[in-house]
Scaffold this motif. Structure first.
Motif, PDB file in Angstrom:
ATOM      1  N   ASP A  60       0.827  -1.198   0.000  1.00 36.87           N
ATOM      2  CA  ASP A  60       0.000   0.000   0.000  1.00 36.87           C
ATOM      3  C   ASP A  60       0.870   1.260   0.000  1.00 36.87           C
ATOM      4  O   ASP A  60       0.581   2.216  -0.732  1.00 36.87           O
ATOM      5  CB  ASP A  60      -0.926  -0.008   1.214  1.00 36.87           C
ATOM      6  N   ARG A  61       1.928   1.254   0.797  1.00 41.29           N
ATOM      7  CA  ARG A  61       2.842   2.400   0.804  1.00 41.29           C
ATOM      8  C   ARG A  61       3.479   2.609  -0.562  1.00 41.29           C
ATOM      9  O   ARG A  61       3.614   3.737  -1.031  1.00 41.29           O
ATOM     10  CB  ARG A  61       3.936   2.203   1.848  1.00 41.29           C
ATOM     11  N   GLU A  62       3.887   1.519  -1.198  1.00 41.36           N
ATOM     12  CA  GLU A  62       4.504   1.617  -2.527  1.00 41.36           C
ATOM     13  C   GLU A  62       3.516   2.182  -3.538  1.00 41.36           C
ATOM     14  O   GLU A  62       3.865   3.019  -4.370  1.00 41.36           O
ATOM     15  CB  GLU A  62       4.994   0.234  -2.970  1.00 41.36           C
ATOM     16  N   GLN A  63       2.275   1.753  -3.463  1.00 43.68           N
ATOM     17  CA  GLN A  63       1.255   2.263  -4.373  1.00 43.68           C
ATOM     18  C   GLN A  63       1.018   3.752  -4.135  1.00 43.68           C
ATOM     19  O   GLN A  63       0.901   4.530  -5.082  1.00 43.68           O
ATOM     20  CB  GLN A  63      -0.043   1.490  -4.207  1.00 43.68           C
ATOM     21  N   GLN A  64       0.956   4.154  -2.866  1.00 39.93           N
ATOM     22  CA  GLN A  64       0.766   5.573  -2.566  1.00 39.93           C
ATOM     23  C   GLN A  64       1.939   6.403  -3.062  1.00 39.93           C
ATOM     24  O   GLN A  64       1.749   7.504  -3.589  1.00 39.93           O
ATOM     25  CB  GLN A  64       0.583   5.772  -1.061  1.00 39.93           C
ATOM     26  N   LEU A  65       3.155   5.883  -2.913  1.00 36.60           N
ATOM     27  CA  LEU A  65       4.338   6.596  -3.384  1.00 36.60           C
ATOM     28  C   LEU A  65       4.309   6.745  -4.905  1.00 36.60           C
ATOM     29  O   LEU A  65       4.613   7.818  -5.438  1.00 36.60           O
ATOM     30  CB  LEU A  65       5.606   5.859  -2.942  1.00 36.60           C
ATOM     31  N   THR A  66       3.921   5.691  -5.606  1.00 37.23           N
ATOM     32  CA  THR A  66       3.833   5.751  -7.070  1.00 37.23           C
ATOM     33  C   THR A  66       2.781   6.759  -7.504  1.00 37.23           C
ATOM     34  O   THR A  66       3.009   7.552  -8.431  1.00 37.23           O
ATOM     35  CB  THR A  66       3.499   4.354  -7.621  1.00 37.23           C
ATOM     36  N   GLU A  67       1.639   6.761  -6.841  1.00 41.25           N
ATOM     37  CA  GLU A  67       0.592   7.728  -7.173  1.00 41.25           C
ATOM     38  C   GLU A  67       1.056   9.156  -6.905  1.00 41.25           C
ATOM     39  O   GLU A  67       0.772  10.065  -7.691  1.00 41.25           O
ATOM     40  CB  GLU A  67      -0.671   7.426  -6.381  1.00 41.25           C
ATOM     41  N   LEU A  68       1.784   9.360  -5.808  1.00 42.51           N
ATOM     42  CA  LEU A  68       2.298  10.689  -5.494  1.00 42.51           C
ATOM     43  C   LEU A  68       3.300  11.144  -6.554  1.00 42.51           C
ATOM     44  O   LEU A  68       3.257  12.298  -6.998  1.00 42.51           O
ATOM     45  CB  LEU A  68       2.956  10.681  -4.109  1.00 42.51           C
ATOM     46  N   GLN A  71       1.428  12.096  -9.642  1.00 42.08           N
ATOM     47  CA  GLN A  71       0.734  13.370  -9.454  1.00 42.08           C
ATOM     48  C   GLN A  71       1.721  14.531  -9.544  1.00 42.08           C
ATOM     49  O   GLN A  71       1.455  15.536 -10.194  1.00 42.08           O
ATOM     50  CB  GLN A  71       0.016  13.386  -8.110  1.00 42.08           C
TER      51      GLN A  71
END
Length: 95
Positions: A60-68, A71
């Motif tokens: 989940d952290r990796e996905q959030q980092l990729t989305e950030l 963006q």
């Protein structure tokens, strides 16, 4: 005539005694099965918490980092890494 009631006389029959023993044995087996099932559920739940929850959190952290990053790249106007690698074509073969 005996002073025993009908229930007392019937409960002395062999078939009733064997049925009673079978019911007691079935209850013992059911309790043992329930206990071992509970132990297995405890082991499975603990294993899931120890092994898989940290993995899920890391993903989940990796996905959030990729989305950030995507963006930020779109705000800055630079192509994202995924878009850049998808649009890059391999070099043509040398003649």
């Amino acid at each position: 005539m005996s002073k025993e009631g009908i229930l007392a006389r019937v409960s002395n029959y062999a078939i009733v005694q064997s049925g009673k023993k079978a019911a007691i044995d079935a209850t013992f087996v059911a309790k043992k099965l329930a206990r071992s099932t509970g132990n297995a559920a405890w082991i499975a739940g603990s294993t899931f918490l120890i092994l898989f929850v940290p993995l899920i959190i890391a993903m989940d952290r990796e996905q959030q980092l990729t989305e950030l990053e995507m963006q930020q790249a779109s705000l800055l106007g630079t192509p994202s890494f995924a878009a850049a690698s998808a649009s890059a074509s391999p070099a043509p073969p040398a003649p």
